[in-house]
Design an enzyme around this catalytic site. Structure first.
Site, mmCIF file in Angstrom:
data_model
loop_
_atom_site.group_PDB
_atom_site.id
_atom_site.type_symbol
_atom_site.label_atom_id
_atom_site.label_comp_id
_atom_site.label_asym_id
_atom_site.label_seq_id
_atom_site.Cartn_x
_atom_site.Cartn_y
_atom_site.Cartn_z
ATOM 1 N N LYS A 46 0.856 -1.185 0.000
ATOM 2 C CA LYS A 46 0.000 0.000 0.000
ATOM 3 C C LYS A 46 0.890 1.233 0.000
ATOM 4 O O LYS A 46 2.119 1.137 0.069
ATOM 5 C CB LYS A 46 -0.954 0.011 1.185
ATOM 6 C CG LYS A 46 -0.281 0.075 2.551
ATOM 7 C CD LYS A 46 -1.277 0.248 3.691
ATOM 8 C CE LYS A 46 -2.278 -0.857 3.811
ATOM 9 N NZ LYS A 46 -3.116 -0.765 5.032
ATOM 10 N N LYS A 58 -7.276 -5.731 -2.829
ATOM 11 C CA LYS A 58 -8.098 -5.083 -1.805
ATOM 12 C C LYS A 58 -8.631 -3.745 -2.326
ATOM 13 O O LYS A 58 -7.873 -2.921 -2.816
ATOM 14 C CB LYS A 58 -7.269 -4.844 -0.545
ATOM 15 C CG LYS A 58 -6.869 -6.120 0.170
ATOM 16 C CD LYS A 58 -5.737 -5.877 1.151
ATOM 17 C CE LYS A 58 -6.059 -4.775 2.127
ATOM 18 N NZ LYS A 58 -4.901 -4.494 3.023
#
Length: 251
Positions: free
Chosen positions: A29, A87
């Protein structure tokens, strides 16, 4: 319970690789772009190359708007770059129907390319602070869109934690709803070792952490430390053993 660790750079991913025996999923991320900020495709590729081949990599595609086409392309990009778990933070979705629209597009884009990839519909424990979909709607959104998992994180990283916004009994309801639909249930949001007894008791499948395994407990200024990953895993395993033995451990 699987342990997901979130490095924010290739250098930190190398540190994760040093602790690979203690973690289950390496999550890519970019925290400076949000709670589930998307990193660059080349960073996903480099991290995929840096960690052991048998260790799955997950990638966030951002705190996304209600733009199914845009999000589907981003999700495909993460899959092409080497992520096994994709995700999606449903930040801009204010209703379950909007969440389903986005996630159906993502599922189709990802599964057409890599059927074995796992798609995760992610929501926010503090949804009331940002105006997005209710946390308890996530399992139904994930199920109706064909996703594989439902996840809760926190949208605003200001020191408040998962249980500050969604107490353990509501998290247990979230996990139960996910399991009833055949989904994995993932929980994150400034999770600490002290939370592991509760997370184990309610049947969480995946726990996501960053700050808890960073130097000084600082997710932003600190760097992931292999010895802290090992310590966190040891505590996870201890609670798993005690839970399996039927020992009640205070949360």
């Amino acid at each position: 319970m699987l342990l997901l660790i979130s490095p924010d750079s290739v250098e930190e991913a190398v540190d994760c690789a040093k602790a690979a025996e203690y973690l289950d999923i390496v999550d890519v991320k970019k925290p400076d772009e949000g709670s589930l900020g998307a990193n660059f495709p080349w960073v996903i590729r480099e991290i995929r190359e840096a960690v052991p081949a048998g260790k799955p990599v997950s990638a966030t595609v951002g705190d996304v708007p209600y733009k199914p086409g845009t999000v589907a392309q981003a999700a495909l990009g993460a899959a092409v770059s080497g992520a096994t778990y994709i995700k999606v933070g449903l930040y801009g979705c204010t209703t379950p129907d909007q969440g389903i629209d986005v996630m159906r597009a993502v599922v189709r884009a990802v599964k057409d390319y890599r059927p074995e990839a796992l798609v995760v519909a992610s929501g926010y424990a503090d949804a009331h602070r940002v105006g997005c979909v209710n946390p308890l709607a996530l399992p139904d959104i994930a199920a109706r869109s064909g996703a594989d998992a439902a996840m809760l994180d926190t949208a605003i990283k200001d020191g408040t934690r998962l249980f500050d916004h969604v107490p353990p009994d509501v998290c247990a309801e979230f996990v139960g709803l996910a399991h009833a639909s055949g989904l994995l249930a993932a929980l994150a949001g400034s999770v600490k070792q002290a939370d592991l007894a509760t997370l184990t008791r309610i049947g969480t499948d995946i726990v996501g952490v960053r700050g808890a395994v960073c130097e000084g407990g600082d997710r932003n200024a600190g760097r992931i430390q292999p010895h802290l990953v090992a310590a966190f895993r040891a505590e996870m395993d201890r609670h798993a053993r005690e839970h399996a033995a039927g020992v009640t451990v205070a949360g």
